[in-house]
Design a protein around this motif. Structure first.
Motif, PDB file in Angstrom:
ATOM      1  N   ASP A 102      -4.553   9.257   6.584  1.00 35.42           N
ATOM      2  CA  ASP A 102      -4.862   9.614   5.192  1.00 35.42           C
ATOM      3  C   ASP A 102      -5.340   8.389   4.416  1.00 35.42           C
ATOM      4  N   SER A 103      -4.658   7.267   4.602  1.00 38.27           N
ATOM      5  CA  SER A 103      -5.092   6.038   3.904  1.00 38.27           C
ATOM      6  C   SER A 103      -6.541   5.734   4.272  1.00 38.27           C
ATOM      7  N   SER A 154       0.875  -1.173   0.000  1.00 38.20           N
ATOM      8  CA  SER A 154       0.000   0.000   0.000  1.00 38.20           C
ATOM      9  C   SER A 154       0.915   1.227   0.000  1.00 38.20           C
ATOM     10  N   SER A 155       0.314   2.394  -0.062  1.00 36.04           N
ATOM     11  CA  SER A 155       1.132   3.617  -0.092  1.00 36.04           C
ATOM     12  C   SER A 155       1.765   3.935   1.252  1.00 36.04           C
ATOM     13  N   CYS A 195      -7.880   4.905  13.162  1.00 37.54           N
ATOM     14  CA  CYS A 195      -8.644   4.810  11.900  1.00 37.54           C
ATOM     15  C   CYS A 195     -10.080   5.245  12.117  1.00 37.54           C
ATOM     16  N   SER A 196     -10.679   4.758  13.209  1.00 44.56           N
ATOM     17  CA  SER A 196     -12.107   5.037  13.424  1.00 44.56           C
ATOM     18  C   SER A 196     -12.344   6.536  13.630  1.00 44.56           C
ATOM     19  N   SER A 197     -11.307   7.254  14.071  1.00 41.93           N
ATOM     20  CA  SER A 197     -11.495   8.691  14.320  1.00 41.93           C
ATOM     21  C   SER A 197     -11.570   9.495  13.022  1.00 41.93           C
ATOM     22  N   VAL A 198     -11.154   8.902  11.904  1.00 41.91           N
ATOM     23  CA  VAL A 198     -11.207   9.650  10.636  1.00 41.91           C
ATOM     24  C   VAL A 198     -12.047   8.953   9.564  1.00 41.91           C
ATOM     25  N   SER A 199     -12.555   7.760   9.879  1.00 33.98           N
ATOM     26  CA  SER A 199     -13.268   6.976   8.869  1.00 33.98           C
ATOM     27  C   SER A 199     -14.730   7.386   8.741  1.00 33.98           C
ATOM     28  N   LYS A 200     -15.226   7.367   7.489  1.00 34.91           N
ATOM     29  CA  LYS A 200     -16.648   7.649   7.260  1.00 34.91           C
ATOM     30  C   LYS A 200     -17.490   6.396   7.451  1.00 34.91           C
ATOM     31  N   VAL A 201     -16.829   5.236   7.515  1.00 35.46           N
ATOM     32  CA  VAL A 201     -17.566   3.956   7.586  1.00 35.46           C
ATOM     33  C   VAL A 201     -17.075   3.174   8.816  1.00 35.46           C
TER      34      VAL A 201
END
Ligand code: CP
Length: 319
Positions: free
Chosen positions: A100-101, A90-91, A125-131
């Protein structure tokens, strides 16, 4: 849990989880809802998640967790995107931050399943995820979906969880499965836990404090054979070689092993569980692993498929 008062009737509505990050999020009621859902999905999986996409992001190796989540999504009619070696493919390799990912991947998918080597990554991740984000194991932190399948398995094997005596054996310091399992066992009545670990890999104080606060009886023992006759579940774990120093590994390796000799001490009604993979801590011949009811760890791994199907259905809000 939400209580709704409608006339004389009170409806109990279980709170839907937005993400699955740690075991403390699950109430006893939600656990039983998931057990029931898993039972029904085992019989008839329908296509409840048709049109949904799961992103499977594994920065650490996995066989069971990744493949059972992917199989769960496919069985429910959904589709899967992702990478099994996100550290290299991945990046992340170009220096992209996990935040960002996640922002980007959450615009391509309906749910993200992530395993990462750093504690707290799934929460980040959960703090920035839309899902919804599902923690599939974060460093030495937690592995809540493993704990879900563990308590589901205990429930299926014994018809109850209350009142059982459970030994947790092996690397209790860096093993995330035992940490998550303690949090869930703390929801039940009269459960007793015996920790059996090498001196250098003992259960950490945060978990002991939690058990004390929740009135869960526990003790530490150093002789595995001595406790085999008194427990209902022997939850074996691997020494987490990849997370500890070579000196700690050498000091702990081979200390606690279930083999053909001490297996004889295990009562017929007891069960040996293991999150798997198992290495030198279980040395049983194939015939016992295949046919002896006391060996529950392959049934346990299979149960992971159904409980993960149930969790996906729950998080994606399908009635
Ligand atoms: N129990 C478990 O997490 O196994 P994997 O590492 O194979 O996913």
């Amino acid at each position: 849990m939400i209580f709704l008062f409608i006339g004389y009737q009170t409806l109990f509505i279980l709170m839907k989880l937005k993400h699955c990050i740690e075991s403390q999020q699950f109430s006893k009621e939600l656990l039983f809802e998931l057990f029931n859902l898993a039972d029904s999905l085992r019989e008839n999986n329908g296509e409840l998640l048709k049109g949904k996409i799961m992103a499977s992001l594994f920065y650490e190796p996995s066989t069971r967790t990744r493949l059972s989540f992917e199989s769960a999504m496919l069985k429910l009619g959904g589709r899967v995107i992702g990478t099994e070696n996100a550290k290299e493919f991945s990046s992340a390799v170009k220096g992209e931050s996990l935040e960002d990912s996640t922002r980007v991947i959450s615009s391509y998918s309906d749910v993200i399943v992530i395993r990462h080597d750093v504690d707290g990554s799934a929460k980040l991740c959960s703090s920035v995820s839309k899902v919804p984000v599902i923690n599939a194991g974060d460093g030495k932190g937690q592995h809540p979906t493993q704990a879900l399948l563990d308590v589901y398995t205990i429930y299926l094997e014994f018809g109850k969880i209350d009142g059982l005596k459970i030994a947790m054996v092996g690397d209790l310091s860096s093993g995330r499965t035992v940490r998550s399992l303690c949090y869930l066992l703390g929801k039940f009545e009269n459960v007793e836990i015996i920790f059996v670990s090498p001196e250098n890999l003992k259960m950490k104080d945060d978990i002991k404090d939690y058990l004390n606060r929740h009135n869960v009886k526990f003790r530490e023992e150093s002789d595995l054979d001595k406790i085999l006759t008194e427990v209902d579940v022997i939850y074996m774990t691997r020494i987490q070689k990849e997370r500890i120093s070579f000196e700690d590994y050498e000091a702990a390796m081979g200390k606690f092993v279930i083999n053909e000799t001490n297996f004889n001490f295990v009562p017929k009604s007891s069960r040996i569980m293991h999150p798997l993979p198992h290495v030198e801590e279980i040395e049983l011949p194939i015939v016992l692993e295949n046919f002896d009811e006391r060996v529950a760890y392959f049934r346990q791994a299979e149960n992971g498929l159904y409980i993960r199907m149930a969790l996906l259905v729950h998080l994606l809000g399908v009635d």
